[in-house]
Design an enzyme around this catalytic site. Sequence first.
Site, PDB file in Angstrom:
ATOM      1  N   ARG A 115       0.816  -1.209   0.000  1.00 45.91           N
ATOM      2  CA  ARG A 115       0.000   0.000   0.000  1.00 45.91           C
ATOM      3  C   ARG A 115       0.854   1.265   0.000  1.00 45.91           C
ATOM      4  O   ARG A 115       0.365   2.352  -0.296  1.00 45.91           O
ATOM      5  CB  ARG A 115      -0.924   0.003   1.228  1.00 45.91           C
TER       6      ARG A 115
ATOM      7  N   ASN B 269      -6.111   6.257   9.472  1.00 45.60           N
ATOM      8  CA  ASN B 269      -5.991   6.442   8.029  1.00 45.60           C
ATOM      9  C   ASN B 269      -6.988   7.504   7.610  1.00 45.60           C
ATOM     10  O   ASN B 269      -8.147   7.474   8.036  1.00 45.60           O
ATOM     11  CB  ASN B 269      -6.296   5.145   7.275  1.00 45.60           C
ATOM     12  N   GLY B 270      -6.587   8.424   6.755  1.00 43.14           N
ATOM     13  CA  GLY B 270      -7.482   9.475   6.288  1.00 43.14           C
ATOM     14  C   GLY B 270      -6.932  10.851   6.609  1.00 43.14           C
ATOM     15  O   GLY B 270      -5.747  11.017   6.911  1.00 43.14           O
TER      16      GLY B 270
ATOM     17  N   GLU C  72      -5.283   9.327 -24.190  1.00 41.95           N
ATOM     18  CA  GLU C  72      -5.112   8.370 -23.096  1.00 41.95           C
ATOM     19  C   GLU C  72      -5.893   7.083 -23.361  1.00 41.95           C
ATOM     20  O   GLU C  72      -5.407   5.983 -23.072  1.00 41.95           O
ATOM     21  CB  GLU C  72      -5.551   9.001 -21.771  1.00 41.95           C
TER      22      GLU C  72
ATOM     23  N   LYS D   2      -4.123   3.407 -23.535  1.00 40.59           N
ATOM     24  CA  LYS D   2      -4.517   2.273 -22.705  1.00 40.59           C
ATOM     25  C   LYS D   2      -4.755   1.042 -23.568  1.00 40.59           C
ATOM     26  O   LYS D   2      -4.336  -0.062 -23.234  1.00 40.59           O
ATOM     27  CB  LYS D   2      -5.783   2.592 -21.895  1.00 40.59           C
TER      28      LYS D   2
ATOM     29  N   GLU E 212      -1.431  -0.294 -25.080  1.00 43.84           N
ATOM     30  CA  GLU E 212      -0.534  -0.824 -24.055  1.00 43.84           C
ATOM     31  C   GLU E 212      -0.881  -2.257 -23.667  1.00 43.84           C
ATOM     32  O   GLU E 212       0.011  -3.095 -23.526  1.00 43.84           O
ATOM     33  CB  GLU E 212      -0.597   0.040 -22.789  1.00 43.84           C
TER      34      GLU E 212
ATOM     35  N   HIS F 174      -8.541  16.706 -42.283  1.00 47.60           N
ATOM     36  CA  HIS F 174      -7.189  17.024 -42.748  1.00 47.60           C
ATOM     37  C   HIS F 174      -6.316  15.770 -42.864  1.00 47.60           C
ATOM     38  O   HIS F 174      -5.094  15.862 -42.773  1.00 47.60           O
ATOM     39  CB  HIS F 174      -6.539  18.031 -41.803  1.00 47.60           C
TER      40      HIS F 174
ATOM     41  N   LYS G 207       7.066  -0.427 -15.390  1.00 48.90           N
ATOM     42  CA  LYS G 207       6.269   0.533 -14.631  1.00 48.90           C
ATOM     43  C   LYS G 207       6.999   1.857 -14.464  1.00 48.90           C
ATOM     44  O   LYS G 207       6.423   2.915 -14.633  1.00 48.90           O
ATOM     45  CB  LYS G 207       5.923  -0.056 -13.260  1.00 48.90           C
TER      46      LYS G 207
END
Length: 675
Positions: free
Chosen positions: A27, A101-102, A541, A545, A548, A564, A670
């Site tokens: 995480r 958490n938060g 994008e 995706k 990829e 064009h 990555k």
Amino acid sequence: MCGIVGYIGPKPVVPVIIEGLRRLEYRGYDSAGIAVAGSPDGLQLRRAPGKLRNLEAVIAEHPIHGTFGIGHTRWATHGRPTEENAHPHRDCTGSLVVVHNGIVENYLALKQQLTAKGHTFVTETDTEIIAHLIEQELKEMEELLASTRGNSEPTRPALEEAVREAVKHLTGAFAIGVLSAHEPNKLVAARSGPPAVLGIGDGEYFLASDVPGILHHTRNIHFLADGELAVLTPEGVSLSDFSGRPLELKTQRIAWDPIQAEKAGYKHFMLKEINEQPRAIRDTTLGRISFDTGQVFLDNLDISADDLRRATQITIAACGTSWHAGLAGKFMIERLARLPVDVDYASEYRYRDPIPSPLDLGLLITQSGETADTLAAQAELISKGSKTLAICNVVGSAITRRANGTITTNAGPEIGVASTKAFTAQLTALFLLALHLAQVRNTITPEDSLRLATELGRLPSKLESMLLDPSNTIGMSEGVAAPTLTSAATSSSTPAWPGPERRRAPRLTLDEQCQHLARLFHAASNFLFLGRGIHYPIALEGALKLKEISYIHAEGYPAGEMKHGPNALIDESLPVVCIATKDPDDPASVLKYEKTLSNIQEVTARAGRVIAIATEGDDQIASLVEHTIHIPKAPELLLPILEVVPLQLVAYHIAVRRGCDVDQPRNLAKSVTVE
């Protein structure tokens, strides 16, 4: 992002918590700590900055023991990643600790109130506020009990009652674990926003921020819902809401193996990360914007307001998906802050002999913060006298260390090579920056700031309605039935697409719509993605995706450029994905939409097969195209965050149907740390 593990039971508590935290390392975190109680030594605390091994070294040198405890791995949002700022955090007495958490949005106001009541704070964090708030509630309850009982022996109020009262004062998002040395063998947990789970074992009970932290001990899990408070003791778990009403514990049997657990039951990390986008956007926003006033607060910028006002241009340098985010950011910044923006491929920037002014600002966008090309672009900007800002998902990375300020995208680790949640978190960070610049440069009214802040705050729930609600039927209309394609292997070298017979499709969830499109178009050899204005980067994008992860050639193009050249590509074998959304309250957006409809007619007149992304309530477009996916309404500058999600899902389902390695596509890495 942060990890929580709590334990109460017969096993040695420290190894259970450390092992659980290790299983949550994926995480992301920058410090770690543990608190245990239930021994003659009282409440004991060990913390360390950096990786979990640093905490283990501290414990080896200064061992601790107890019967119950909580541990935490922290991703810094308030305060640097130091031992002092690491969780757990204590109250004034040192007998009560909290992990969290938060983000507590109103922590400054609460801190002022508590300071006025005599509380002393020793950290820079918002979490410490919660510990002192619970302490204050306990104190006031004790005083009330003493006043009603007279001189009889005082009774200490229950910890859970103080927690229940304390959370009513919190604004923001939180999942917390609390223990007190005065209440042996009791853990209290509460949730409003970030995830938390309870584990039900054989005479032992667990608290965690995610299933992998406890799955090796028990598969019986209760997912804590918003507004729920749990009390864990050796006798079991009791559950109630924030008003004290008892609730039923709903235990589920989890059949995941450890790898599935990290994927939260999803087949691939990419699908998990697509579904994490509401949380990533919420976490990137929280603590940085007031939904009462619309004011943006970017605390980690070492650039003065005067510098921002004097800036003559912003140069954005990025690679791949981050470059697409930068292109969208250009529209946001120029429209809101009226500041010119150039967007460069980081790999090209230093080779074109750029001439930035010392008054220019450089903005580097990167998920990892270690991308070689982006680091080189940053060095070039610095060498020419420009101050640089970074938008990055990794605290303490190379780019953030060199920058004059950083906006962290609190998306958490992204395992899938094809970026999804990091991209939408970057768009969120760019919108925050654009709004902040507009406020500093006085190019936006307070009323418009508040309106846009309110709309930004609504995005996570809109995304959740698209992704997570099984009853969601935002809807897809289509002009064809759903027959099986005749593959090239059985007919000709060109797929035989379904015929033009039109009908109204049944209402489907977004994921079902995208699976349906994947069945129809997975055998295509090429795709074209079209968009105008800020929607053009989303077309790019969407094409990226698809190429990829499915290895299908795809191209993104400005819709206005079709005549064009690209019109020559259109025939009955070419799927064309057209982003045709609009903000009906924005005349410029409506104008672009009308122009886009003309482009769609150019495609359909040449037998092209159009898949349209449109705004909910727009029925006009359905009569022009074969397939329409509707997304919720939003302001023009925020629509891209919603638009990209169906494009991600279409790419994902096409790749799965083609048998591709979705999480680790061939020839890609990555983090690109070499030029």
